[in-house]
Every structure is written in C-alpha cells, then in structure tokens.
Design an enzyme around this catalytic site. Structure first.
Site, PDB file in Angstrom:
ATOM      1  N   ASP A 146       0.094   5.101   1.014  1.00 38.22           N
ATOM      2  CA  ASP A 146      -0.016   6.018   2.149  1.00 38.22           C
ATOM      3  C   ASP A 146      -0.044   5.246   3.467  1.00 38.22           C
ATOM      4  O   ASP A 146      -0.885   4.384   3.674  1.00 38.22           O
ATOM      5  CB  ASP A 146      -1.279   6.874   2.013  1.00 38.22           C
ATOM      6  CG  ASP A 146      -1.301   7.670   0.720  1.00 38.22           C
ATOM      7  OD1 ASP A 146      -0.235   8.144   0.291  1.00 38.22           O
ATOM      8  OD2 ASP A 146      -2.394   7.822   0.143  1.00 38.22           O
ATOM      9  N   ASP A 160       0.867  -1.160   0.000  1.00 44.92           N
ATOM     10  CA  ASP A 160       0.000   0.000   0.000  1.00 44.92           C
ATOM     11  C   ASP A 160       0.915   1.224   0.000  1.00 44.92           C
ATOM     12  O   ASP A 160       2.085   1.126   0.364  1.00 44.92           O
ATOM     13  CB  ASP A 160      -0.897  -0.014   1.239  1.00 44.92           C
ATOM     14  CG  ASP A 160      -1.853   1.155   1.289  1.00 44.92           C
ATOM     15  OD1 ASP A 160      -2.464   1.458   0.243  1.00 44.92           O
ATOM     16  OD2 ASP A 160      -1.976   1.766   2.353  1.00 44.92           O
TER      17      ASP A 160
END
Length: 169
Positions: free
Chosen positions: A10, A8
């Site tokens: 952020d 992922d």
C-alpha cells in the site's frame, strides 16, 4: 545468491487510501508500477512484496481478502512478482516479529530465495519499511512523499527504480 527488490504494498504498488485496502474494487495500482517492475525483472532482480496487514488481527477483513488483492495485483502485472509475504498481526491485538519494523518476513524470503542482502533493496512509503530492511543490511528507498524528495526519497516507484538500476552489478 540472488539480488532482490522488496516492495511494500500500500502506497508503493497500489494507491494508499488512508484506510485499509482489502477489497479488489478498491485496489488501484499506481500508474507506472507495471513498467517499473518490468525494468527490475529485466535486470534480474527478484521481486518480493513485504506488507503488514494488521486489519486481519483487528477483524476488519480476512486472509482471503488479502489473497484476492494479491491475485488481482499479479494478474494486472502479468504475474511478475516472485512472492508476497504479509503479516496478519497488529500490536494492539497480537505480537509478532514478522510485522514491520521487525524482520521475520524478510528473513523468511532471504532464506527461501537465497538472497544477497548487500545487493538488495527495499522500497517503502514509511519509516518502518526502511528501518526493518536496514536492520538486516538491505538498502532502503522511500516513495510517495514528494515533499521529502532527496537521494533516498522519491515521488514514486518509477523514480526509485532508476536509482536502483544505477547501482546494479
């Protein structure tokens, strides 16, 4: 077949600000990320970012903003990432199975890079990251929740990488 670590964006690679990060000047790479990615690459993992970017559907920023942040990330990490997939959708405005917790971004990467899901991992900072990966047989690890630290929750990417490397072939 290739093994892969899906990441992922952020909260895993760059600091989670509590709001959308779409300007390069706000895109702060977390300390230790580059070294962690280098360890994975040295162990022959593909490195692929899988990220929801719902702010596009909300009209808060554009695909160009996302691309600029991804270019910056690659430059700061010596172009170590093999690919980056993002979903520009948000359920309040548009529907798509590409958006996590669904699996289309993963499926596209698996097909494109001939990835062996049984030897692959997802590192995310939310349940939807882990749920989407595990739906298709990818092991999930969660980071940046130090109060939940256990065998599947780690303080940061560097700690998660150490666990991944213990289980490599």
């Amino acid at each position: 077949m290739n093994k892969c670590v899906f990441l992922d964006r952020d909260g895993v690679l760059n600091q989670e600000r509590g709001e959308y990060t779409f300007n390069v000047e706000d895109f702060v790479i977390i300390k230790g990320v580059k070294a962690a990615l280098e360890k994975l690459k040295k162990s022959k993992f593909l490195l692929i970012v899988i990220t929801n970017q719902g702010g596009i559907a909300k009209g808060l920023y554009t695909k160009e903003h996302v691309h600029n942040c991804h270019i910056f990330l690659q430059e700061q990490c010596d172009h170590i990432l093999d690919d980056m997939f993002y979903s520009p959708y948000h359920p309040d405005f548009t529907q798509s199975i590409s958006r996590k917790p669904d699996t289309l971004m993963f499926e596209r990467a698996i097909s494109k890079y001939k990835i062996d899901v049984s030897n692959s991992w997802m590192v995310g900072d939310s349940d939807r990251d882990i749920v989407s990966a595990e739906k298709i047989g990818i092991k999930g690890l969660r980071v940046n929740k130090p109060w939940e630290k256990n065998e599947r929750h780690f303080a940061n990417l560097s700690e998660a990488v150490e666990t991944i490397l213990k289980y490599r072939e």
